[in-house]
Every structure is written in structure tokens, then in C-alpha cells.
Scaffold this motif. Sequence first.
Motif: not given
Length: 721
Positions: A208, A89-90, A172, A149
Motif C-alpha cells: 500500500l 479503495e472501497v 486496503t 477484499n
Amino acid sequence: MPGILSENNNALVPFSPEVRDPIVYHLHQTPKPPISRLSISWSRGNCLLVSFFRTKTPSSESEANSEENSDEEIGGKVVEVKLSSENGEVDDVQRRKIAYGSVSPFALLQSRKISAAALPNMLMGSSNRIDWWQHIMEYSTDIKALLENSKMPPSSVIEDPMEVLQIGEEPTSLKAAWELLEIFYADKQAQPWLPERLVDWLADYDSLLSSTMTTVHSKLVDLQKELVNLPAIEDDPKYWEGLSSALAVGWLDIVVKLLRLHGSYQLDQLGNRETENGLVEAVAVLVSKMPRMRSELDDSVLGECFKSKPDFMKSWEKWRGQIAKLECSGFWIQCDHRQTREGLKNLLQIMLGNSNILNTVTCHWLELYISNFLYIRPFTMGLEGMYSLAQKCMQVKPLSNTHCLMGLIHGILGDNIEVVLAECSRSFGPWMVSHAIELLTAGNTQAEILLHEERYNLGGISIEELHRLVYAQVLSSHPLTWQIAPVYLTSCTKQGMGLLEILLYKQPVIHNQLLLKVLEICRLYDLYSISSTIMKIAGVYHWKHGRKGSGVFWLQQAQDEVRLNKIAQQLFDFVGKPISDNSFKQWEGLIELLGSEARTAGGLEFLHKYRDFKKSLQQVQDGKAREAAQQAIESLILLMKNPSTPQRFWLPLLHDSLMFLNWQEQPLLNVSQTNLLLNKLQELSIARMRPDYVEADLPSQALGSVRLALATNLGRAILKE
């Protein structure tokens, strides 16, 4: 599992199914058939390049995520496989941004920790513990702001009345995990209303969990897509199912908004469905007035807020009584719409805590867990019975495919610090562990003992220091983040400074900007000996590679007298050479760099005076005879009087001065100056008899010529006086 396939269809390099489109590079030139080989090499960061060279046969043309084209494809392919256990995700840019942004909060907290440790134990009272809790919350807030985010979805200026779910920032897992740790470990003020904090957390991050399982959020997303196409939404079972699921997890604002989308609210239906509309509105009012045990409510969150348990219990009983009264009302008989009647009664049963309905409308154990706190055990405060209830919910709704956050929640509810650390490390990497430890140890004596205890099997360091060292090594391995690694290494009291020294010594000294950065780090942490050594290394490196000026500069900064003396000795070799020597300007510049202080390097004072003497000789040849000759004589006398002038250079100096000793117009030296030079010449004659004397590179008659010139000048000086 997908991967690069060989001829027997065995996966050579399998990669995760989550990587849908790996980066593939085509090779246009490869060895001719039938050569076939596999080449593996490291790429940037944690990427591995796997090159598969094949023969041109149909069986060897098969490769992961690529189309088979045995007629046209001649060469091979290189697949870039990313070796990482962290979530995707990052990205790397965001991860470096987080790494740099977290340095300042971490360093500030460590500074406060050192200041607090310096206080006497008698001063560490309750007020200081409260202050420390506030420092931890400030630290957590700063870190949490970094995890937000920055990619916000486009928002419409006009609000859509059919929009059930608010579109905010894309969540996230990293931020979700950090907020969980803050809720359960750091935020002491939230301990009395942990269930409500979990409701808010699930509202933010249930999306999520939708990636691996069905959730209430995914149900509402599907419902929102169908709302536009439904002429009467109350006739659709998914509408009531979404309402029940949202109410079960405490998303009251969504429930009220969905209820007021009911067809009975339409103007053309009010006259015919007045009773039905009244029941819908009554349920909506009850939902919006639900008592909640929490510190405060946002404007977007419905319900009545209570901070004390007695007030909350009193209001809760009153609210439950209103629900029971509505359920027994006779108006239900007058409601002709069956789906509305059954759906509203189902909502009332949820608010009354019907466990069977809660089990049905929730999707996974965490949603069931939260619904139990909201409607079955509303008076639960703190961690009271949380783990046992979680175990029961897991038995009712076991998970076949778990999300990384589920393991973390299980460890938190089980109050198992080691499991929490393991889940953080496995799912979110060393950054998370090294920074989250500060939250885990906030006011938790057991966690402090576990994480701060020095362990023999770890080389005498604690678990906390181990994770910091791991994270510092990750930072040190990348050229864009190594400069922030010292912040974490210096917080490791056992092995941090040793690793920091290795890190600083490994930085290349060829680039001045990088060298200055290393020296600045040494200055910040008072590493003066390391700084001096690095400057010596830089000086020697530049000197050996022909950058003599830079070499001398860094050796001077390091005050390396030994090497500067050696450089001075090399410059002594130029003494006595003809003025027309091409290297005159080069060694003149080096003398200028070396400075004139005798304490820096022995003999440098002599070199400076000799440089002045050489300049005077040069000026005499350029036509500036009288003034230049007088300056040359003065420089010669200063050189011969100065004890720093080596004895082996006396004769070359006097030999270079023959033109002044034989000056035609008048003697340039008086009697005392001439006697001084004669005495020096006599000392030199005696010194030549020693076996260790080194003869200068001069003609054999040089000594006689100098003696004759001095004797002639002495006679002329006596006659003149």
C-alpha cells in the motif's frame, strides 16, 4: 491542479489528481451563442454536477481531461465531481456491505457493555476484565473479516519457482488501519511481541505504501519482473539489493527463496562452485533459524519461536555467535564470485545489526524502524522506547510524500488518542472512528476518560457520542442505509433518541413497506408513542388522498378515537338517504373497517346496526319480502332501543320503515314494540322544540305520516292479539 477551466484558464472546480478519468456527460442541446453560464447542482450521494455552458469559441472549448475540438463541439459538458476526503479503495457497494455487516458486532458489544455495567463494582474483578478483552477481540475479528477484499487475483495451479512474492488478496488501507489499532490497543496478548506483529503487518501492507513512495515491496516487484530474463541472477546488483532489503524487514521466507535461486544450486554448477554453494546454504540456514520473540509461527513464516524472554535471549546469543563464526570463516577466501561474497557478507552484517547497512537497504522510516527492532534492539517488549526510536528513524529517513497510514502510525506510537481519531476521521471517514473507539478504550483508562467525558462545548455529550451521531447522520442521509442508523442512535444516551425520533418522523408514509419498517424499528426500541403518532400521520395522509380504507386501518392501529369519531360523524351524513344512493357500498365498506367496538369510536355500534337495517330494506326491494321485512323490523327495534343511536336519526329511521308499519298482510310489530316507537316519537316531538335541534332532510309531512302509520299498526296489533 486539473479542473474545469474558464476562459482565463482559472480552475473553477478543481478535482483531485487521483481521479484520472472523471465521468463526463455530453450535452447535445445548449443555449445559442454567445450565452455562457455555469450551473452547479447536487447528484447522487456526495457527487456534485457542474455544468459549463460555453460560447463556440476556441478559447472556451478547453476543459479538464477532454480533447479540444472547437470545430465539432457545439454544446457544453457536465462533469461529475465526487466530494469526499475518503480513500477510493472501497467503492459505495463495498462500503454499504461493511456498514450492514458491522451492525451485528457493534450491537452485540453494546449489549455486553450494558450487561457489564449492570454488575456491582465488587464483581468487576480481573476475570471479568479478561472476559471483556476477549469480547473486544471477538468484535475486532468480526469487523476485520468484513474488511477483507473479496476480489482475489487469479492463482495458478502450478507453482512458479521464480515467483518471489505470493499473490494474495489485494490489501486496503482501511483494513491495514484497523489491524494497527487492534495490535496496539485491543490485542493485550500481543503486547510482549509488538515488534514481530509490526513485521507481519508490514509484510501484508507494505504494498500500500508503494503508491506514494519506494518500498521494499516495490523493489521485490521490480526484481521479480527481471528474474526470468537474467541468466545468472547473482551477477545482478538488484538481486543482492532485494535480498538485503527483504532481510532487513524480516521477510525471511522471501530471503531463503531468493538465496536458493542462486546459480550455484544448478546441477551443472555444483562441482565447480561447491564452496560458494556451501556459503549460500549456510546463510540460508542461519536466516531460517533466526530466533523470534512471538506467540506462534505460521507454516509460511520461518524462524524459531520463543514465548519467554530468557529463552529467547539465550537462543539469540547462540545464533549471533554462529553468524560471527561464519563471518570469520576461511571459506570466504575460496569463494571466487565477488558479488556472492560481498552480498552474503552484507546479509551477515544485517543480521549482526550494522546500522549503516540497515539505513542503506531500507526505503522509508517505518522499514528502518522495524529493522532496528529485529537486529539492533531485539529484546524490546511492549511500547518501551518505541516513540523515541520512531523519531530518530524519521530524522534519518524523512518522507516528502506521506501515506495516510503513516500519520496514523505516528499518532499510535506517540500514544496520542486525539491524533489517532483525527487521522482515522480524515483518511477513513466516520465509520472508522465510530467503530474504532471501542478498540481505543479497551483497557485504556486515559482513553476512556478522554472519550467518555461529557463536554460543555459539545452540548453536554462525549467525543464518543459525537462521532456516533455523525456516523448515524451519514447513514440517515442515504435511502439504503437509514434503517441501520437507529442502532447507533440508541447507543447515544444524550441526543440519540431525539435524533432517532426526527429520523423516523421524516420517513414518507406513502409506501406501506417503508411504514412497516419504521413501525418495526419503533417496536424493537419500545418507542410506542412514536409508533402511535406515525400511524396517525399515515392514517390522515391516506384519508386525505382518497385511500379511505388504508386511512381507517392505520387510525385504528393507532387507537385514535378522536379522528375515528370524526370519520364516524361523516358517515352519519349518509343516514336517512334513499337506498338507491350510489355511495351505499362505499360507506358500508368503511363501516366494516371501523369495527363494531364502541370503545374504538363512539356511535360505531349504531352505524353497524344501521347497515344491517339498510341491507334488509334492499332485500325487500329485491323480492325477499317476508323474511327481509321481519329482519328489518328487528334491526329497527334494536336501533331504537340502543342508547348509542343519535336522537336526530330517529325520524329518518321511522320514515324509512313506513312500508313495514303499513304492511298489508299482517302487522309486523306487536303492541309493545309499537308503543316503544310511539314513545320515541313523542320524545322526538318534545326535542324538536329545543333551539339546538337539527331537522332531518325529510318531507314536511314525514312526522305525521309516521305517527299515522304507528297508530294504524297499533290498532291492527291489538285486534290480532
